[in-house]
Scaffold this motif. Structure first.
Motif, PDB file in Angstrom:
ATOM      1  N   ALA A 146       0.838  -1.203   0.000  1.00 15.60           N
ATOM      2  CA  ALA A 146       0.000   0.000   0.000  1.00 15.60           C
ATOM      3  C   ALA A 146       0.875   1.256   0.000  1.00 15.60           C
ATOM      4  N   TRP A 147       1.983   1.213   0.744  1.00 20.64           N
ATOM      5  CA  TRP A 147       2.881   2.358   0.799  1.00 20.64           C
ATOM      6  C   TRP A 147       3.466   2.647  -0.582  1.00 20.64           C
ATOM      7  N   ILE A 148       3.895   1.606  -1.279  1.00 21.59           N
ATOM      8  CA  ILE A 148       4.468   1.768  -2.621  1.00 21.59           C
ATOM      9  C   ILE A 148       3.411   2.298  -3.581  1.00 21.59           C
ATOM     10  N   THR A 149       2.199   1.784  -3.489  1.00 19.86           N
ATOM     11  CA  THR A 149       1.117   2.238  -4.366  1.00 19.86           C
ATOM     12  C   THR A 149       0.815   3.719  -4.116  1.00 19.86           C
ATOM     13  N   THR A 150       0.721   4.110  -2.865  1.00 16.68           N
ATOM     14  CA  THR A 150       0.443   5.505  -2.531  1.00 16.68           C
ATOM     15  C   THR A 150       1.570   6.418  -3.003  1.00 16.68           C
ATOM     16  N   THR A 151       2.791   6.003  -2.792  1.00 20.42           N
ATOM     17  CA  THR A 151       3.942   6.790  -3.233  1.00 20.42           C
ATOM     18  C   THR A 151       3.939   6.947  -4.753  1.00 20.42           C
ATOM     19  N   ALA A 152       3.669   5.856  -5.475  1.00 17.04           N
ATOM     20  CA  ALA A 152       3.627   5.913  -6.935  1.00 17.04           C
ATOM     21  C   ALA A 152       2.507   6.844  -7.406  1.00 17.04           C
ATOM     22  N   LYS A 153       1.346   6.755  -6.750  1.00 17.83           N
ATOM     23  CA  LYS A 153       0.226   7.621  -7.119  1.00 17.83           C
ATOM     24  C   LYS A 153       0.593   9.093  -6.888  1.00 17.83           C
ATOM     25  N   ASN A 154       1.216   9.409  -5.759  1.00 22.93           N
ATOM     26  CA  ASN A 154       1.606  10.781  -5.466  1.00 22.93           C
ATOM     27  C   ASN A 154       2.642  11.294  -6.463  1.00 22.93           C
ATOM     28  N   LYS A 155       3.579  10.436  -6.832  1.00 19.74           N
ATOM     29  CA  LYS A 155       4.590  10.833  -7.820  1.00 19.74           C
ATOM     30  C   LYS A 155       3.931  11.114  -9.174  1.00 19.74           C
ATOM     31  N   ALA A 156       2.948  10.279  -9.552  1.00 19.96           N
ATOM     32  CA  ALA A 156       2.245  10.480 -10.826  1.00 19.96           C
ATOM     33  C   ALA A 156       1.465  11.791 -10.812  1.00 19.96           C
ATOM     34  N   ILE A 157       0.813  12.082  -9.696  1.00 19.62           N
ATOM     35  CA  ILE A 157       0.062  13.335  -9.579  1.00 19.62           C
ATOM     36  C   ILE A 157       1.014  14.522  -9.677  1.00 19.62           C
ATOM     37  N   ASP A 158       2.144  14.450  -9.003  1.00 20.67           N
ATOM     38  CA  ASP A 158       3.139  15.527  -9.073  1.00 20.67           C
ATOM     39  C   ASP A 158       3.619  15.742 -10.503  1.00 20.67           C
ATOM     40  N   ARG A 159       3.853  14.656 -11.208  1.00 27.80           N
ATOM     41  CA  ARG A 159       4.332  14.755 -12.585  1.00 27.80           C
ATOM     42  C   ARG A 159       3.280  15.392 -13.485  1.00 27.80           C
ATOM     43  N   LEU A 160       2.023  14.986 -13.319  1.00 23.89           N
ATOM     44  CA  LEU A 160       0.950  15.572 -14.124  1.00 23.89           C
ATOM     45  C   LEU A 160       0.813  17.071 -13.831  1.00 23.89           C
ATOM     46  N   ARG A 161       0.896  17.445 -12.572  1.00 22.01           N
ATOM     47  CA  ARG A 161       0.811  18.865 -12.208  1.00 22.01           C
ATOM     48  C   ARG A 161       1.971  19.647 -12.816  1.00 22.01           C
ATOM     49  N   ARG A 162       3.162  19.085 -12.753  1.00 21.96           N
ATOM     50  CA  ARG A 162       4.347  19.747 -13.304  1.00 21.96           C
ATOM     51  C   ARG A 162       4.204  19.925 -14.818  1.00 21.96           C
ATOM     52  N   GLU A 163       3.716  18.896 -15.510  1.00 24.42           N
ATOM     53  CA  GLU A 163       3.533  19.004 -16.957  1.00 24.42           C
ATOM     54  C   GLU A 163       2.468  20.041 -17.301  1.00 24.42           C
ATOM     55  N   ARG A 164       1.369  20.072 -16.535  1.00 31.88           N
ATOM     56  CA  ARG A 164       0.305  21.045 -16.779  1.00 31.88           C
ATOM     57  C   ARG A 164       0.838  22.452 -16.551  1.00 31.88           C
ATOM     58  N   ARG A 165       1.591  22.651 -15.483  1.00 31.78           N
ATOM     59  CA  ARG A 165       2.154  23.966 -15.188  1.00 31.78           C
ATOM     60  C   ARG A 165       3.162  24.380 -16.257  1.00 31.78           C
ATOM     61  N   GLY A 166       3.929  23.417 -16.753  1.00 30.17           N
ATOM     62  CA  GLY A 166       4.872  23.710 -17.827  1.00 30.17           C
ATOM     63  C   GLY A 166       4.152  24.156 -19.086  1.00 30.17           C
ATOM     64  N   THR A 167       3.034  23.510 -19.393  1.00 32.90           N
ATOM     65  CA  THR A 167       2.233  23.897 -20.559  1.00 32.90           C
ATOM     66  C   THR A 167       1.678  25.305 -20.375  1.00 32.90           C
ATOM     67  N   GLU A 168       1.191  25.611 -19.169  1.00 32.66           N
ATOM     68  CA  GLU A 168       0.675  26.950 -18.887  1.00 32.66           C
ATOM     69  C   GLU A 168       1.765  28.002 -19.054  1.00 32.66           C
ATOM     70  N   LYS A 169       2.943  27.717 -18.531  1.00 33.63           N
ATOM     71  CA  LYS A 169       4.056  28.667 -18.644  1.00 33.63           C
ATOM     72  C   LYS A 169       4.465  28.873 -20.101  1.00 33.63           C
ATOM     73  N   LEU A 170       4.451  27.797 -20.882  1.00 33.15           N
ATOM     74  CA  LEU A 170       4.791  27.891 -22.298  1.00 33.15           C
ATOM     75  C   LEU A 170       3.774  28.771 -23.024  1.00 33.15           C
ATOM     76  N   GLN A 171       2.499  28.618 -22.704  1.00 35.45           N
ATOM     77  CA  GLN A 171       1.464  29.457 -23.318  1.00 35.45           C
ATOM     78  C   GLN A 171       1.642  30.922 -22.934  1.00 35.45           C
TER      79      GLN A 171
END
Length: 147
Positions: free
Chosen positions: A15-40
């Motif tokens: 469960a710890w590994i699953t939660t950590t992986a989910k949090n890392k994925a969410i962070d990555r998606l947020r970072r990519e979205r923010r990068g797209t916003e900054k590029l625009q």
């Protein structure tokens, strides 16, 4: 590998590994979205393309502001050691003791060298401005030494 040795193995490692992986994925998606916003935002700041009626601007030889300032610090009226030391102190973010060690001189010697260079700039009314394009070759060796 990083957390468990210090904190110990959790009660439910899967469960710890699953939660950590989910949090890392969410962070990555947020970072990519923010990068797209900054590029625009950046694209919105670009100047409109030139039309045929517009006069093309002359591009300066040096477009990087920091490099232009380095050329400014390397005025030929200053001693070569002072040019490099002043550039390292002003733009390189190095402290006087660090510059003194690089020049293999004492800290007080380097401090005095910097004071004399600044005084020379003041008394000779050397302007802090980007040199004209035809003056750049005279300063190139000092700039390269500083870099």
């Amino acid at each position: 590998m990083e957390v468990w040795p210090g904190r110990g193995v959790p009660d439910n490692p899967g469960a710890w590994i699953t939660t950590t992986a989910k949090n890392k994925a969410i962070d990555r998606l947020r970072r990519e979205r923010r990068g797209t916003e900054k590029l625009q935002e950046l694209e919105a700041l670009e100047p409109p393309p030139e039309t045929e009626d517009d006069e093309p601007e002359e591009d300066p030889v040096i477009t990087d502001d920091r490099l232009r300032l380095i050329f400014t610090c390397c005025h030929p009226a200053l001693a070569p050691e002072a040019r490099v030391a002043l550039t390292l102190r002003t733009l390189g973010g190095l402290a006087t003791p660090e510059i003194a060690r690089a020049f293999l001189v004492s800290e007080s010697t380097m401090a005095q060298r910097l004071v004399r260079a600044k005084r020379k700039i003041k008394t000779a009314n050397i302007p802090y401005q980007v040199p004209a394009d035809h003056d750049l070759p005279d300063r190139l060796n000092s700039v390269l030494t500083s870099l």
